[in-house]
Scaffold this motif. Structure first.
Motif, mmCIF file in Angstrom:
data_model
loop_
_atom_site.group_PDB
_atom_site.id
_atom_site.type_symbol
_atom_site.label_atom_id
_atom_site.label_comp_id
_atom_site.label_asym_id
_atom_site.label_seq_id
_atom_site.Cartn_x
_atom_site.Cartn_y
_atom_site.Cartn_z
ATOM 1 N N UNK A 28 61.137 76.805 37.253
ATOM 2 C CA UNK A 28 62.094 76.832 38.359
ATOM 3 C C UNK A 28 63.217 75.819 38.123
ATOM 4 N N UNK A 29 62.844 74.624 37.663
ATOM 5 C CA UNK A 29 63.870 73.617 37.371
ATOM 6 C C UNK A 29 64.771 74.064 36.223
ATOM 7 N N UNK A 69 74.135 68.128 43.685
ATOM 8 C CA UNK A 69 73.885 69.477 44.189
ATOM 9 C C UNK A 69 72.792 70.173 43.408
ATOM 10 N N UNK A 70 72.778 69.958 42.090
ATOM 11 C CA UNK A 70 71.735 70.557 41.274
ATOM 12 C C UNK A 70 70.357 70.014 41.662
ATOM 13 N N UNK A 71 70.275 68.702 41.907
ATOM 14 C CA UNK A 71 69.005 68.120 42.335
ATOM 15 C C UNK A 71 68.551 68.711 43.665
ATOM 16 N N UNK A 72 69.488 68.858 44.592
ATOM 17 C CA UNK A 72 69.139 69.393 45.904
ATOM 18 C C UNK A 72 68.641 70.831 45.800
ATOM 19 N N UNK A 73 69.330 71.647 45.017
ATOM 20 C CA UNK A 73 68.901 73.040 44.860
ATOM 21 C C UNK A 73 67.551 73.130 44.158
ATOM 22 N N UNK A 74 67.339 72.257 43.189
ATOM 23 C CA UNK A 74 66.052 72.251 42.493
ATOM 24 C C UNK A 74 64.923 71.859 43.436
ATOM 25 N N UNK A 87 78.055 69.761 28.161
ATOM 26 C CA UNK A 87 77.860 71.012 28.884
ATOM 27 C C UNK A 87 76.369 71.259 29.058
ATOM 28 N N UNK A 88 76.024 71.701 30.231
ATOM 29 C CA UNK A 88 74.626 72.055 30.451
ATOM 30 C C UNK A 88 74.323 73.346 29.701
ATOM 31 N N UNK A 89 73.382 73.290 28.772
ATOM 32 C CA UNK A 89 72.968 74.499 28.058
ATOM 33 C C UNK A 89 71.805 75.129 28.782
ATOM 34 N N UNK A 90 71.744 76.460 28.844
ATOM 35 C CA UNK A 90 70.618 77.119 29.507
ATOM 36 C C UNK A 90 69.293 76.655 28.932
ATOM 37 N N UNK A 91 68.367 76.293 29.761
ATOM 38 C CA UNK A 91 67.065 75.810 29.330
ATOM 39 C C UNK A 91 66.219 76.937 28.780
ATOM 40 N N UNK A 92 65.429 76.620 27.744
ATOM 41 C CA UNK A 92 64.491 77.617 27.221
ATOM 42 C C UNK A 92 63.477 78.024 28.268
ATOM 43 N N UNK A 93 63.190 77.154 29.208
ATOM 44 C CA UNK A 93 62.224 77.478 30.254
ATOM 45 C C UNK A 93 62.720 78.593 31.161
ATOM 46 N N UNK A 94 64.049 78.709 31.310
ATOM 47 C CA UNK A 94 64.585 79.723 32.217
ATOM 48 C C UNK A 94 64.294 81.119 31.734
ATOM 49 N N UNK A 95 64.118 81.300 30.437
ATOM 50 C CA UNK A 95 63.882 82.645 29.900
ATOM 51 C C UNK A 95 62.435 83.014 29.792
ATOM 52 N N UNK A 96 61.506 82.140 30.146
ATOM 53 C CA UNK A 96 60.083 82.423 30.004
ATOM 54 C C UNK A 96 59.542 83.137 31.208
ATOM 55 N N UNK A 135 71.439 78.269 35.823
ATOM 56 C CA UNK A 135 72.428 78.829 36.750
ATOM 57 C C UNK A 135 73.567 77.851 37.036
ATOM 58 N N UNK A 136 73.338 76.579 36.791
ATOM 59 C CA UNK A 136 74.357 75.564 37.088
ATOM 60 C C UNK A 136 75.079 75.079 35.841
ATOM 61 N N UNK A 137 74.994 75.842 34.757
ATOM 62 C CA UNK A 137 75.587 75.372 33.497
ATOM 63 C C UNK A 137 77.112 75.268 33.571
ATOM 64 N N UNK A 138 77.739 76.037 34.502
ATOM 65 C CA UNK A 138 79.202 75.997 34.587
ATOM 66 C C UNK A 138 79.709 74.911 35.531
ATOM 67 N N UNK A 139 78.815 74.183 36.190
ATOM 68 C CA UNK A 139 79.224 73.084 37.084
ATOM 69 C C UNK A 139 78.398 71.836 36.744
ATOM 70 N N UNK A 140 78.533 71.333 35.538
ATOM 71 C CA UNK A 140 77.699 70.194 35.133
ATOM 72 C C UNK A 140 77.990 68.920 35.913
ATOM 73 N N UNK A 141 79.162 68.834 36.514
ATOM 74 C CA UNK A 141 79.487 67.616 37.251
ATOM 75 C C UNK A 141 78.782 67.555 38.608
#
Length: 244
Positions: free
Chosen positions: A86-87, A103-108, A235-244, A93-99
């Motif tokens: 999930x994290x 917000x990323x912590x809150x959504x997670x 840049x935030x790269x998509x995590x390998x965990x997201x594709x599992x 999903x937030x790779x385009x808004x790394x700054x």
């Protein structure tokens, strides 16, 4: 004067001599008692395995320095891996808004809280039946007793016999239903409370895993912030965990 054989008052004889309604109540209560102990054995084994798995996952995540490393260490059939996925999915999903780190912590956190609540409901599955048995079994047994006594007094009125030897067997058979109701209810309440405590301990372990995941997320974001402060474009790269 003929000597009458003494009446039989063993539980089986009282069950055999009871009327169809009282006998049905006794069978129902016996099944409830059997179901109670079946749930106790099954849930105890399940919760023991869950607690061991959660403890092992917590030790593995303590050794990890990032989400990806923690995902490689944890078992894929564990709630810990689901939390990491999930994290990782939120990171992807937030790779385009790394700054937007806060917000990323809150959504997670919101996503992890929903997974934690779902795991809590899964752990409590089946125990609600114990609460139902504990609350209703005494009254079901009392219904069988009242019905049996009514039948006994009806038979006494029809035979016009007032001897205690005539009254006692019917009343004893009726009271057996109340005893079975208590035999079914008392273990159900005790076992429900025991499993509730075990489930609460598992929920606390899941909450600890959630905190560990958020610590890893914060650590990864802190590394990004440190690199950005040095003038490097991150840049935030998509995590390998997201594709599992």
């Amino acid at each position: 004067m003929l000597n009458m054989p003494p009446p039989q008052f063993s539980p089986w004889d009282m069950f055999s001599g009871a009327g169809p309604v009282v006998r049905g109540v006794m069978i129902l209560l016996a099944l409830a008692c059997l179901l109670t102990w079946t749930i106790f054995i099954a849930k105890s084994v399940e919760l023991l395995r869950v607690r061991r798995a959660l403890a092992a996952a917590a030790r593995q995540m303590e050794q990890a320095n990032s989400l990806e490393q923690a995902g490689d260490l944890t078992c894929r059939r564990n709630i810990a891996h689901a939390l990491l996925m999930a994290a990782g999915a939120e990171r992807a999903r937030s790779h385009d808004i790394p700054e937007d780190r806060e917000g990323m912590k809150e959504r997670t956190v919101l996503h992890l809280e929903r997974l934690e609540a779902a795991e809590s409901r899964r752990l409590m599955r089946g125990t609600g039946l114990l609460a139902t048995i504990g609350a209703t079994a005494p009254f079901i047994g009392l219904f069988g007793t009242v019905w049996g006594i009514m039948t006994a007094f009806t038979g006494i009125a029809a035979s016009k016999a007032t001897s205690l030897a005539v009254v006692a067997p019917g009343i004893a058979e009726a009271l057996l239903a109340t005893a079975l109701g208590l035999i079914a209810a008392i273990p159900a309440v005790v076992i429900y409370n025991f499993l509730a405590r075990q489930t609460a301990a598992c929920r606390a372990q899941v909450a600890d895993l959630t905190a560990l995941v958020m610590r890893l997320v914060s650590r990864d974001l802190g590394r990004m912030q440190a690199l950005t402060a040095r003038g490097q474009v991150v840049r935030l790269t998509p995590s390998r965990l997201a594709g599992e």
